[in-house]
Design an enzyme around this catalytic site. Structure first.
Site, PDB file in Angstrom:
ATOM      1  N   TYR A   1       2.629   0.796  12.465  1.00 37.85           N
ATOM      2  CA  TYR A   1       2.522   0.964  10.648  1.00 37.85           C
ATOM      3  C   TYR A   1       1.569   0.401  10.293  1.00 37.85           C
ATOM      4  O   TYR A   1       1.602  -1.244   9.736  1.00 37.85           O
ATOM      5  CB  TYR A   1       4.699   0.375  11.085  1.00 37.85           C
TER       6      TYR A   1
ATOM      7  N   GLU B   1       1.307   4.404   2.231  1.00 37.63           N
ATOM      8  CA  GLU B   1       1.683   4.312   4.172  1.00 37.63           C
ATOM      9  C   GLU B   1       1.069   4.699   4.978  1.00 37.63           C
ATOM     10  O   GLU B   1       0.834   6.249   4.775  1.00 37.63           O
ATOM     11  CB  GLU B   1       3.262   3.460   4.286  1.00 37.63           C
TER      12      GLU B   1
END
Ligand code: GDP
Ligand code: MN
Length: 380
Positions: A102, A190
């Site tokens: 991530y 993201e």
């Protein structure tokens, strides 16, 4: 808030030199087939809806042949994911995943700056990681004057155990992601997952960008990316009427002039044990047509058991606003009880007009909130 689709976010990533799989968007199964045939290799068909967890919901599937791509696209395009219809699919070159990471930037309101986060527990929603294994998230706060510094990017890399040969690429991706965040005036940018491939390269397999509405005038191309199909009709009506509206889960509708006052109103409702059904700032003026639209939007939420008007009469006088409310109410038929608190210029005249129209009135916000909470409780 404008959320961009995965394919839109990834296009912006690519413009900033973040590696993404090659791919194209299709609106029907035949197009998906053609794209897969052109690519001539294994592909992933990905539902383009503005929610996470598409994988789990069956909205992401690998296709080995163009025929399979057509069948899968056909099935995914018929799906609804978390109640949203799938109107497009992304046909991406399939990648061989060794690891999922991530990497994301958000506005951290408490720290008053942007924060970049990395985690070795990629692929699942970061909120989930934050809840269950918060120690797996590495965070750095970015000083807007300096931007993301090299040592911070290294901290993000080493903190999640990126293999030595990939550290340089990881740092480049992190600093490019920060540039994406800045240049789109995002509140969130993201990559989840940022994939370590079996060939030991890094590639952004999924992307999400959320742009701040207030910055849209600086980016007309982003406004065009707004997917009106993904807005609820209440959100769409509010945006068109120039109202700031956010739906919440409670049962007391709020009609307030001013964003700060709207926040205070919600706080006081909660303080007296109630739950606001929405945030709504009708802005200055509060003429009948605006009140009417706002009221229709509030009442379109079937949870609403009572509406609290909290109006501050300033340049727009209290009696004018009251007349606007009464005129607006005439056009909206409802039995939902209405409580009005009005202060400021010509408040008394305003209150009289509202009381004559059978509204419950209040002089203070405390009184108004308590009356609204009581009224909402009475309605079964
Ligand atoms: P989300 O579930 O909506 O966040 O969608 P993602 O794009 O993040 O995909 C979910 C999961 O599908 C990823 O975490 C991967 O495990 C898998 N996935 C996505 N793209 C590929 C791909 O190209 N190849 C393979 N093998 N798996 C993929
Ligand atoms: Mn994802």
């Amino acid at each position: 808030m404008v959320k961009l689709h995965e394919y839109q976010s990834k296009t912006i990533f690519a413009r900033h030199a973040i590696p993404i799989p090659s791919g194209k968007v299709a609106s029907n199964a035949d197009e998906a087939r053609q794209i897969a045939a052109q690519m001539g290799k294994k592909v992933v068909i990905k539902a383009q809806v503005l929610v996470g967890g598409r994988g789990k919901a069956g909205g992401i599937k690998v296709a080995r042949t163009p025929d399979e791509a057509e069948q899968i696209a056909d099935r995914i395009l018929a799906m609804r994911i978390k109640d949203l219809p799938v109107r497009k699919v992304l046909v991406d070159e399939a990648i061989n995943i060794a690891k999922e990471i991530y990497l994301g930037v958000v506005i951290d309101r408490a720290a008053k700056c942007a924060t970049m986060m990395s985690s070795a527990a990629g692929g699942v929603e970061i909120e989930e990681v934050a809840r269950t294994t918060p120690e797996k998230i590495v965070r750095v706060q970015i000083d807007p004057a300096y931007g993301l510094l090299d040592y911070q990017a290294r901290e993000l890399a080493f903190g999640i155990g990126i293999a030595k040969p990939l550290v340089r690429d990881f740092i480049a991706i992190a600093s490019n992601l920060y540039r994406v965040f800045l240049e789109t005036d995002a509140s969130l940018a993201e990559i989840n997952p940022l994939v370590v491939t079996a060939e030991n390269t890094l590639i952004a397999a999924d992307g999400k960008i959320v742009v701040d509405d207030n910055a849209l005038f600086r980016h007309s191309y982003l406004e065009e990316l707004r997917d009106v199909d993904e807005e609820t009709s209440a959100e769409r009506e509010a945006r068109k009427a120039g109202l700031s509206y956010v739906k919440l889960d409670g049962n007391i509708g709020c009609m307030v002039n001013g964003a700060g006052l709207a926040m205070a109103t919600m706080d006081v409702i909660k303080f007296y044990g109630g739950e606001p059904a929405n945030f709504l700032d009708i802005g200055g003026g509060a003429k009948a047509d605006k009140v009417k639209t706002a009221l229709e939007i509030i009442l379109s939420d079937s949870n609403v058991k009572c509406v609290l008007f909290n109006i501050f009469g300033g340049i727009t006088r209290g009696d004018e606003v009251a007349r606007g409310i009464v005129d607006g109410l005439k056009e909206v038929r409802t039995r939902v009880p209405m409580v009005a608190r009005i202060v400021g210029t010509n408040a008394e005249e305003g209150r009289k007009i509202l009381a004559d129209a059978n509204m419950i009135t209040a002089e203070t916000l405390e009184e108004g909130a308590q009356k609204a909470v009581a009224a909402a409780r009475q309605v079964k």
